[in-house]
Each structure stands twice: as C-alpha cells, then as structure tokens.
Design a protein around this motif. Structure first.
Motif, PDB file in Angstrom:
ATOM      1  N   VAL A  82     -27.528  54.582 -36.054  1.00  0.00           N
ATOM      2  CA  VAL A  82     -27.971  53.589 -34.779  1.00  0.00           C
ATOM      3  C   VAL A  82     -28.141  51.088 -35.107  1.00  0.00           C
ATOM      4  CG1 VAL A  82     -30.160  52.726 -34.028  1.00  0.00           C
ATOM      5  CG2 VAL A  82     -30.432  54.580 -34.017  1.00  0.00           C
ATOM      6  N   LEU A  83     -27.323  50.797 -34.629  1.00  0.00           N
ATOM      7  CA  LEU A  83     -27.038  49.749 -34.727  1.00  0.00           C
ATOM      8  C   LEU A  83     -28.113  48.439 -34.659  1.00  0.00           C
ATOM      9  CD1 LEU A  83     -24.683  47.875 -36.409  1.00  0.00           C
ATOM     10  CD2 LEU A  83     -23.443  47.950 -35.042  1.00  0.00           C
ATOM     11  N   SER A 123     -17.410  43.884 -35.318  1.00  0.00           N
ATOM     12  CA  SER A 123     -16.481  44.278 -35.895  1.00  0.00           C
ATOM     13  C   SER A 123     -17.076  45.997 -35.918  1.00  0.00           C
ATOM     14  CB  SER A 123     -16.575  43.415 -37.840  1.00  0.00           C
ATOM     15  OG  SER A 123     -16.351  44.392 -38.599  1.00  0.00           O
ATOM     16  N   LYS A 124     -18.864  46.392 -36.878  1.00  0.00           N
ATOM     17  CA  LYS A 124     -18.798  47.758 -36.860  1.00  0.00           C
ATOM     18  C   LYS A 124     -18.864  48.453 -35.531  1.00  0.00           C
ATOM     19  CE  LYS A 124     -22.592  45.559 -40.248  1.00  0.00           C
ATOM     20  NZ  LYS A 124     -22.292  47.032 -41.399  1.00  0.00           N
ATOM     21  N   LEU A 125     -19.192  47.811 -34.851  1.00  0.00           N
ATOM     22  CA  LEU A 125     -18.962  48.873 -33.786  1.00  0.00           C
ATOM     23  C   LEU A 125     -17.656  49.995 -33.245  1.00  0.00           C
ATOM     24  CD1 LEU A 125     -19.779  46.694 -30.404  1.00  0.00           C
ATOM     25  CD2 LEU A 125     -21.061  49.094 -31.203  1.00  0.00           C
ATOM     26  N   HIS A 126     -16.046  49.291 -33.836  1.00  0.00           N
ATOM     27  CA  HIS A 126     -14.939  49.373 -33.738  1.00  0.00           C
ATOM     28  C   HIS A 126     -14.843  50.417 -35.644  1.00  0.00           C
ATOM     29  CE1 HIS A 126     -14.114  47.928 -29.878  1.00  0.00           C
ATOM     30  NE2 HIS A 126     -14.246  46.673 -30.410  1.00  0.00           N
ATOM     31  N   PRO A 160     -17.948  51.680 -23.875  1.00  0.00           N
ATOM     32  CA  PRO A 160     -17.208  52.168 -24.127  1.00  0.00           C
ATOM     33  C   PRO A 160     -16.915  52.783 -24.969  1.00  0.00           C
ATOM     34  CG  PRO A 160     -15.687  49.442 -22.726  1.00  0.00           C
ATOM     35  CD  PRO A 160     -17.664  50.144 -23.307  1.00  0.00           C
ATOM     36  N   THR A 161     -17.494  52.558 -25.684  1.00  0.00           N
ATOM     37  CA  THR A 161     -17.055  52.638 -27.769  1.00  0.00           C
ATOM     38  C   THR A 161     -18.216  53.886 -27.614  1.00  0.00           C
ATOM     39  OG1 THR A 161     -19.472  51.854 -28.317  1.00  0.00           O
ATOM     40  CG2 THR A 161     -17.554  50.835 -28.347  1.00  0.00           C
TER      41      THR A 161
END
Length: 306
Positions: free
Chosen positions: A7-8, A42-45, A76-77
């Motif tokens: 979880v972010l 940054s964290k998502l990718h 989209p992630t």
C-alpha cells in the motif's frame, strides 16, 4: 510468492500517513509514504503497488486539489486507487471514478474501520486477479511458498494473513469449494474463512452443510478447548445452514482440545482439527479432496460430532 498487499499512501501530511500505517500494518500490509507528486510517481514506477490511498487535496502546483489529477496516472500501473477526502463532493467523486478510481474514503470518525474494509477489498481484488492468472504449476508453487512463509514469518499479523491466504488457496483447489470469502465480521464475531459448499460430490452433499467455515490460528503454542467452544458457537450461529468447520492450528492442539471434542459426540456439528502435519500433507498432496475426507473421518471417529 504473490505479496500480501503493498500500500502506497500519497499524502502531504505525515500525521495522516502515520494514522494509515498504524491501521494497516497490523492487518499484514506493507505501507509506504509519498509526500508529494514527484515522490509518488517515482515510487509508483519503481515498485509494484496493490493499493494507493491518495489524498484528494494533495498540495501541488495546480493548487489544493492536485491529488485528484494523479488518479489517471496511477490506474495504468495496475494499482487500485482509493481517494481520501475530507468532503465527499459529488463532482470530485464522479471525476475520480471517471478517471478509474476504485473507491473513495471520507475522513470521518469511522475512517479506521472503513479504511480496513476498503483496502482489504481492493487488495483482495488485485490478489484474486493475479492468482487467477497463475498456471496450475505456478499455483502449486505459490501454495508451497505460502506454507514456507507461514513457518518462517516472525511478524504475528503477517503470519496470520499468510495462513489465511494459504488456506483459501488450498480450498480453492477442491472442486465445489471455490467460492471463498475471508474475514467476515459482525458486531460480535469474526469468521476467518467462509466457504460456500457447492460440491456435487455425494460425500460433501451428505454433510447437509450449505456453508463451511474455517478458523485459522497462527499461534506457536497449541490451541486449547476454550477456542474450540468459541468456534463451535460460530458454526451453530449460522441458522442451521452450517454444520461443518475446519480448525487450523499451526502450533497444534492441546490434549484438552481433543478431549473436549469428544464430549460433543451426540452433536450435529463437526469440527475437523487440522494440525501442522495435516497442513504439510495438504500442501504436498496431489488430491486434497481425499486428504480433507481423511481428516473428516478422523474427526468423526474421535467422537467430535455426527
């Protein structure tokens, strides 16, 4: 092994993140923080996330509502987006859903309870999707990996979630036991695993148990008779639609548990104890249906019901 749930939290207030973390970490989730748009992207990718809790009013160049602009970039992630808002404005909610948000969360006094439910639903949807995509070979590997993780995990909360995930996956390999729900709660009780008995096999049809419930205990110590009594009450309280339950205990059972089981020999309710050696057999077996029948027969012959 497919993760339990990453979880972010995207929120510019550290206190909000800490509240989310304190609620979700005991549920077995890994929770990290991004305080702004750049850090979030940054964290998502850089990692795989199951759920993103996104503050609607994240500060940014676009002003106080810039958080909502991130929804279309997160979707989209593959992560499920839950938009957190202090005020559920209809226009904001409509836009969030149009952009692909999974749900929204109002910052009200009941937020902790709502957070648990909404994140659990989102994480389980992601996990179900990943499990459904597994080949038979990969599914069996996932089962073995989960069992190894249950035996080695030190964190009590994560170990409990791992055990539940393991049992869900094991039961889903048995025909007729594929419709499974977890952590069904009411005001006075919680059911770890709730299974709809849709088996057409004579053996399981003969149980006359429309539902099967499973109790999971990840304790290192053996489970005693008081826990058996509580579990039997959960079965009895199902309005006659449940007569069968499986009690799974990683640390095994006390002699008192087994002795107490024998006192219910005239009862219509059957509790099937599943200890660590039984779990090992279920994990390694190529025919789990037969293993469950063997455990069932052992419980019957011990005088535990029927």
């Amino acid at each position: 092994m497919i993760p339990l749930g990453n979880v972010l939290v995207v929120d510019d207030e550290q206190a909000s993140f800490e509240m989310y973390r304190d609620v979700l970490t005991p549920e077995g989730y890994k929770v990290e923080w991004a305080a702004d748009r750049a850090n979030a992207l940054s964290k998502l990718h850089g990692s795989t996330w199951d759920v993103v809790v996104l503050d609607q009013r994240l500060s940014g160049e676009a002003g106080g509502d810039s958080g909502i602009d991130l929804v279309s970039e997160i979707v989209p992630t593959g992560a499920k987006v839950i938009v957190a808002t202090g005020y559920a404005d209809p226009a904001m909610i409509d836009r969030a859903f149009r952009d692909g948000a999974y749900d929204y969360l109002e910052k009200v006094p009941t937020l902790p309870a709502l957070l648990r439910i909404k994140v659990r639903n989102a994480a389980e949807a992601i996990r179900e999707r990943r499990l459904a995509a597994l080949s038979a070979e990969d599914r069996e590997k996932e089962i073995r990996d989960l069992w190894n993780a249950v035996r080695t995990e030190a964190d009590h909360h994560r170990k409990g979630k791992l055990l539940e995930d393991l049992m869900v996956l094991l039961f889903k390999t048995v025909h007729g036991f594929t419709h499974v729900e977890t952590r069904r709660k009411s005001r006075d009780e919680e059911i770890d695993i709730f299974i709809r008995n849709e088996s057409s096999e004579t053996f399981w049809v003969g149980e006359q148990s429309q539902y099967v419930i499973v109790e999971c205990k990840n304790w290192s110590k053996p489970v005693g008779p008081s826990e058996l009594v509580v579990f039997r009450d959960k079965i009895v309280n199902r309005g006659g639609r449940c007569r069968l339950g499986f009690f799974v205990a990683v640390g095994g059972f006390t002699e008192g548990f087994l002795t107490r089981s024998a006192t219910f020999r005239k009862d219509d309710v059957l509790v099937v104890p599943v200890g660590p050696n039984d779990l090992e057999e279920l994990v390694l077996s190529k025919d789990r249906n037969e293993v469950l029948k063997t455990l069932h027969a052992r419980a019957v012959m011990s005088g535990n019901g029927h």
